[in-house]
Design a protein around this motif. Sequence first.
Motif, PDB file in Angstrom:
ATOM      1  N   ASP A 127      66.683  11.869  26.422  1.00 49.38           N
ATOM      2  CA  ASP A 127      65.382  12.511  26.184  1.00 49.38           C
ATOM      3  C   ASP A 127      64.806  13.073  27.312  1.00 49.38           C
ATOM      4  N   THR A 128      65.276  12.245  28.544  1.00 55.25           N
ATOM      5  CA  THR A 128      64.922  12.864  29.835  1.00 55.25           C
ATOM      6  C   THR A 128      66.155  13.319  30.710  1.00 55.25           C
ATOM      7  N   ILE A 129      65.644  14.190  31.741  1.00 52.87           N
ATOM      8  CA  ILE A 129      66.612  15.178  32.587  1.00 52.87           C
ATOM      9  C   ILE A 129      66.199  14.631  33.696  1.00 52.87           C
ATOM     10  N   SER A 130      67.023  14.999  34.820  1.00 53.38           N
ATOM     11  CA  SER A 130      66.907  14.656  36.147  1.00 53.38           C
ATOM     12  C   SER A 130      65.828  15.206  36.849  1.00 53.38           C
ATOM     13  N   ALA A 131      65.243  14.546  37.618  1.00 51.05           N
ATOM     14  CA  ALA A 131      63.699  14.853  38.256  1.00 51.05           C
ATOM     15  C   ALA A 131      64.086  15.999  39.301  1.00 51.05           C
ATOM     16  N   ASP A 132      65.241  16.563  39.538  1.00 48.31           N
ATOM     17  CA  ASP A 132      65.569  17.620  40.596  1.00 48.31           C
ATOM     18  C   ASP A 132      65.439  18.747  39.486  1.00 48.31           C
ATOM     19  N   VAL A 133      65.206  18.860  38.312  1.00 54.07           N
ATOM     20  CA  VAL A 133      65.158  19.950  37.702  1.00 54.07           C
ATOM     21  C   VAL A 133      63.533  20.447  37.168  1.00 54.07           C
ATOM     22  N   ASN A 134      63.105  21.669  37.465  1.00 53.81           N
ATOM     23  CA  ASN A 134      61.905  21.930  36.996  1.00 53.81           C
ATOM     24  C   ASN A 134      62.125  22.408  35.873  1.00 53.81           C
ATOM     25  N   LYS A 135      61.477  21.712  34.575  1.00 53.50           N
ATOM     26  CA  LYS A 135      61.779  22.124  33.584  1.00 53.50           C
ATOM     27  C   LYS A 135      61.145  23.274  33.024  1.00 53.50           C
ATOM     28  N   VAL A 167      67.886  30.266  37.056  1.00 56.56           N
ATOM     29  CA  VAL A 167      68.631  29.179  36.784  1.00 56.56           C
ATOM     30  C   VAL A 167      68.496  28.205  38.196  1.00 56.56           C
ATOM     31  N   MET A 168      68.957  28.686  39.239  1.00 50.72           N
ATOM     32  CA  MET A 168      69.275  27.928  40.266  1.00 50.72           C
ATOM     33  C   MET A 168      67.888  27.652  40.802  1.00 50.72           C
ATOM     34  N   LEU A 169      66.889  28.453  40.824  1.00 56.17           N
ATOM     35  CA  LEU A 169      65.598  28.129  41.316  1.00 56.17           C
ATOM     36  C   LEU A 169      64.935  26.918  40.747  1.00 56.17           C
ATOM     37  N   ALA A 170      65.372  26.777  39.252  1.00 63.50           N
ATOM     38  CA  ALA A 170      64.763  25.669  38.628  1.00 63.50           C
ATOM     39  C   ALA A 170      65.496  24.268  39.244  1.00 63.50           C
ATOM     40  N   VAL A 171      66.482  24.438  39.725  1.00 65.98           N
ATOM     41  CA  VAL A 171      67.327  23.105  40.107  1.00 65.98           C
ATOM     42  C   VAL A 171      67.069  23.182  41.760  1.00 65.98           C
TER      43      VAL A 171
END
Length: 502
Positions: free
Chosen positions: A179-187, A494-498
């Motif tokens: 349910d959770t994703i890496s904190a490196d990712v701006n959802k 997409v790269m901007l989000a990570v």
Amino acid sequence: MNSEDHAIIIHHFFSERAVPNIQYPVSSIRFLAFIIPLNAFMRPGKFIKRAVAVLLLLILAAVTWYAWLAFPAISGYGAKNLCSAVYLQHRDAGEVIKDDLAEFPLSLGSFSVNKTDSSVTGSVWGFAKRKAIFRKGIGCTLINDFTEEQVRSQPFLLPPTVAVNQDSLPWPQGDRIPDTISADVNKVLLQQAIDNAMHSTYKKKASETRSIVVLYKGAIVGEQYAPGFDKNTVQLGWSVSKSLTGAMIGVLVREGRLAVEDTAPVPEWKHTSKEQITIRQLLQQTTGLRFKEDYANPSEVTNMLFNKGDMAAFTAALPLKDSPGTAFNYSSGNTNILSRIIRHTVGEKLYPSFPCQALFHKINMYSMLLEPDASGTYIGSSYSYATARDFARFGLLYYNNGVWNGEQILPVNWVRETVQPSIADARKHYGYQFWLNGYEAKMPSRRWYPDVPADMYFADGYGGQDIYIIPSKHLVVVRLGLHTLDENKFLREVMLAVTRKG
């Protein structure tokens, strides 16, 4: 030809009768070029009628030539793709015709589904009929220069169906995701990038993106589907299939059954100028074979895909245009030769099950299906069907340097070799059946995807079926759709989000 002969020509020309048994030399052609305007001046009405008649004949000849070459491709394309859409994707035939086959010249075709024998027939105004038949486990095959009876009687010993409840297993072995994703990712930014791609237009045309899956450090962090499609829908990869074929060659190289430096084991090439073509040159599209990859007009690729039952044999028989290894020429034919090499290497009995047992099932790609041509060779250039998640698993195999669950599926150096262009590739944009982020044709100092890192490589299919692998950004991105989108913009977002935390 003397002046008397000229006089005979003039007499017959003005009297509108043919000149019997006279071969016109260049001097007479020049003479007529002078005299025809004079005739037009003297007898303008008849000249105009004659000119219009000649023009109409030329137009009729051009239309006939185009129809002779193009109609079978239109019928074959529509019949084959509608067959796979109905029997593999379980889509409504009317919706497929309206969405996938609506553009000119495909709109010229008429297509009908026969549920009795699981087939689809296509034609253009009743001409150039083509039939595609569905066989369980191997999809649809176009009938052309093999008879339907020959194709239906082929033995295809497929591997047993794997009974796995993927919903109960964690990704990537299964489909259960946290349910959770890496904190490196701006959802928020990632969802915005996905939304933009799902609703994008490119070159004044709706891209009609149908699936997007984004992996970050191997985990699914973004995913979305168009109405009518979901994580269980298999979709056509088109030339993503080439990268799958390249991977199967890699498996055989790891097993020591092939070597890229070896001359290609193609029986037709023995004792010819083509016998020095290597497997590496097939992988890198530098064989030198005369093959035109043009889907907008009749060409070798449309002839191969829609008129030839043995696609590898068709390509192998083509003459050389360049010396092997000296020129890059992207060719679906080269990949189908590789596919037949795989068949000959593993043997007839094991070949039908080889892709699944040696590669796909090992990396939990249980939806993957390759369709064969009428001769029984998988169409390694074009016809693969899998879910978006399974295409993502394939990208993840390469991202992990050919390792899956601790097993080295591909040779240790295979991925590194895959991303090395041939010296014959001036743009440095192709490796072992994968595209690279090389250089633009008109601006050789500018990257093809200027906002994407140089280490990006990707499997790419017609209409924008793509598996992008960007090692430096820890990304694998799958996008599947009906038309292309602005890929550089999509990947940049997409790269901007990570690269920025949420």
